[in-house]
Design a protein around this motif. Structure first.
Motif, PDB file in Angstrom:
ATOM      1  N   ARG A   1       0.836  -1.191   0.000  1.00  9.45           N
ATOM      2  CA  ARG A   1       0.000   0.000   0.000  1.00  9.45           C
ATOM      3  C   ARG A   1       0.873   1.245   0.000  1.00  9.45           C
ATOM      4  N   GLU A   2       0.275   2.344  -0.429  1.00  7.72           N
ATOM      5  CA  GLU A   2       1.002   3.615  -0.398  1.00  7.72           C
ATOM      6  C   GLU A   2       1.285   4.024   1.034  1.00  7.72           C
ATOM      7  N   ARG A   3       0.316   3.772   1.919  1.00  4.65           N
ATOM      8  CA  ARG A   3       0.498   4.068   3.336  1.00  4.65           C
ATOM      9  C   ARG A   3       0.542   2.749   4.090  1.00  4.65           C
ATOM     10  N   GLU A   4       1.449   2.647   5.019  1.00  7.59           N
ATOM     11  CA  GLU A   4       1.566   1.383   5.724  1.00  7.59           C
ATOM     12  C   GLU A   4       2.008   1.610   7.165  1.00  7.59           C
ATOM     13  N   MET A   5       1.857   0.596   7.988  1.00  8.78           N
ATOM     14  CA  MET A   5       2.325   0.629   9.362  1.00  8.78           C
ATOM     15  C   MET A   5       3.289  -0.530   9.552  1.00  8.78           C
ATOM     16  N   ARG A   6       4.470  -0.209   9.982  1.00  6.36           N
ATOM     17  CA  ARG A   6       5.468  -1.246  10.220  1.00  6.36           C
ATOM     18  C   ARG A   6       5.156  -1.993  11.512  1.00  6.36           C
ATOM     19  N   LEU A   7       5.641  -3.218  11.583  1.00  8.02           N
ATOM     20  CA  LEU A   7       5.422  -4.036  12.777  1.00  8.02           C
ATOM     21  C   LEU A   7       5.940  -3.328  14.021  1.00  8.02           C
ATOM     22  N   SER A   8       7.133  -2.753  13.929  1.00  7.79           N
ATOM     23  CA  SER A   8       7.718  -2.106  15.102  1.00  7.79           C
ATOM     24  C   SER A   8       6.890  -0.909  15.557  1.00  7.79           C
ATOM     25  N   THR A   9       6.326  -0.174  14.594  1.00  5.34           N
ATOM     26  CA  THR A   9       5.486   0.982  14.935  1.00  5.34           C
ATOM     27  C   THR A   9       4.207   0.534  15.629  1.00  5.34           C
ATOM     28  N   ALA A  10       3.553  -0.474  15.058  1.00  8.34           N
ATOM     29  CA  ALA A  10       2.318  -0.980  15.650  1.00  8.34           C
ATOM     30  C   ALA A  10       2.576  -1.526  17.051  1.00  8.34           C
ATOM     31  N   GLU A  11       3.644  -2.292  17.188  1.00 10.56           N
ATOM     32  CA  GLU A  11       3.981  -2.883  18.484  1.00 10.56           C
ATOM     33  C   GLU A  11       4.252  -1.803  19.517  1.00 10.56           C
ATOM     34  N   SER A  12       4.988  -0.764  19.113  1.00 13.85           N
ATOM     35  CA  SER A  12       5.320   0.322  20.030  1.00 13.85           C
ATOM     36  C   SER A  12       4.079   1.089  20.473  1.00 13.85           C
ATOM     37  N   ARG A  13       3.200   1.400  19.526  1.00 21.04           N
ATOM     38  CA  ARG A  13       1.987   2.153  19.853  1.00 21.04           C
ATOM     39  C   ARG A  13       1.062   1.335  20.760  1.00 21.04           C
ATOM     40  N   LEU A  14       0.922   0.056  20.460  1.00 18.26           N
ATOM     41  CA  LEU A  14       0.037  -0.784  21.259  1.00 18.26           C
ATOM     42  C   LEU A  14       0.587  -0.958  22.672  1.00 18.26           C
ATOM     43  N   ASN A  15       1.879  -1.177  22.782  1.00 18.71           N
ATOM     44  CA  ASN A  15       2.482  -1.316  24.106  1.00 18.71           C
ATOM     45  C   ASN A  15       2.338  -0.035  24.921  1.00 18.71           C
TER      46      ASN A  15
END
Length: 253
Positions: free
Chosen positions: A155-169
């Motif tokens: 996708r043009e916009r995406e969320m990296r695993l590390s970003t998602a993990e950091s935000r959720l934590n």
């Protein structure tokens, strides 16, 4: 003899009340620009910030479970979720209207919002892991963040695993005040990626956070890692199939 089909207490029917509330707020945002503006003004605001929440009181108070006697933490959950819905990108409400039309044209069976929106979510094979939780429990924020990761590549916009993990934590470590303060940025990020959020489930979790934050945090994290792991297994199985097909097509040496 007690009829076992009847709910044993008020909490047993609360998810239905939550769904009705979410549908009402979405309808208001879609059909009444003034209401949407009023609800959006409440983003990151406290209940007593009358200058910014005056319109919200008019729109939300009739839907509070115990009216003005509803405890403040529960009222705050209703206000926050309404503001988050109103703050979504404008096209979100057009999509919701299309889904409503499709439901009315069908057999009348209701479709959960998250399931209706997320048409590309991966469906792991049964042998890849445990079955999904029953839909009646809804999709947690963990599922939303995992969806942002597994649906993003290409996708043009995406969320990296590390970003998602950091935000959720970060969210799971918050007090109630901290959670209300950090949710707008994280949920806004998800909605800007067109990742569906189960608003009714989020509302229920916010209401329960003061007494069950540990359990809710555990569910968010487990849902996140479970879905990511399932997708990894699906990708691995696909790679194995492709390699096997390639070997079968190669001429013998």
């Amino acid at each position: 003899m007690t009829d076992q089909t009847e709910p044993s207490d008020r909490s047993a029917v609360r998810p239905t009340l939550h769904q009705r509330y979410i549908r009402r707020i979405e309808d208001l945002c879609r059909t009444d620009p003034g209401a949407r503006i009023a609800l959006r003004k409440g983003l990151r605001r406290g209940l007593d910030d009358v200058a910014h929440t005056r319109g919200m009181h008019r729109l939300i108070t009739p839907w509070l479970p115990q009216g003005t006697e509803t405890v403040e933490t529960e009222q705050r959950a209703y206000f926050t979720v309404a503001a988050l819905i109103a703050a979504q990108p404008r096209h979100s409400f057009t999509a919701a209207e299309t889904e409503d039309d499709a439901d009315q044209a069908g057999d009348g069976e209701s479709v959960p919002v998250a399931a209706a929106t997320d048409t590309t979510a991966p469906v792991p094979p049964a042998e890849a892991g445990p079955a999904r939780r029953p839909r009646r429990s809804g999709s947690s924020l963990g599922i939303a963040f995992a969806s942002a990761v597994v649906l993003s590549p290409g996708r043009e916009r995406e969320m990296r695993l590390s970003t998602a993990e950091s935000r959720l934590n970060l969210l799971t470590r918050q007090s109630l005040d901290g959670l209300h303060r950090h949710l707008p940025a994280s949920v806004g990020y998800l909605r800007n990626l067109d990742v569906p959020v189960d608003w009714a489930r989020l509302l229920a979790d916010l209401i329960a956070w003061p007494t069950r934050s540990g359990q809710i945090s555990r569910r968010w994290l487990q849902d996140f890692y479970w879905m990511c792991a399932q997708q990894d297994q699906v990708k691995a199985a696909k790679t194995d199939d492709e390699e096997a097909a390639q070997e079968a097509s190669d001429p013998p040496q």
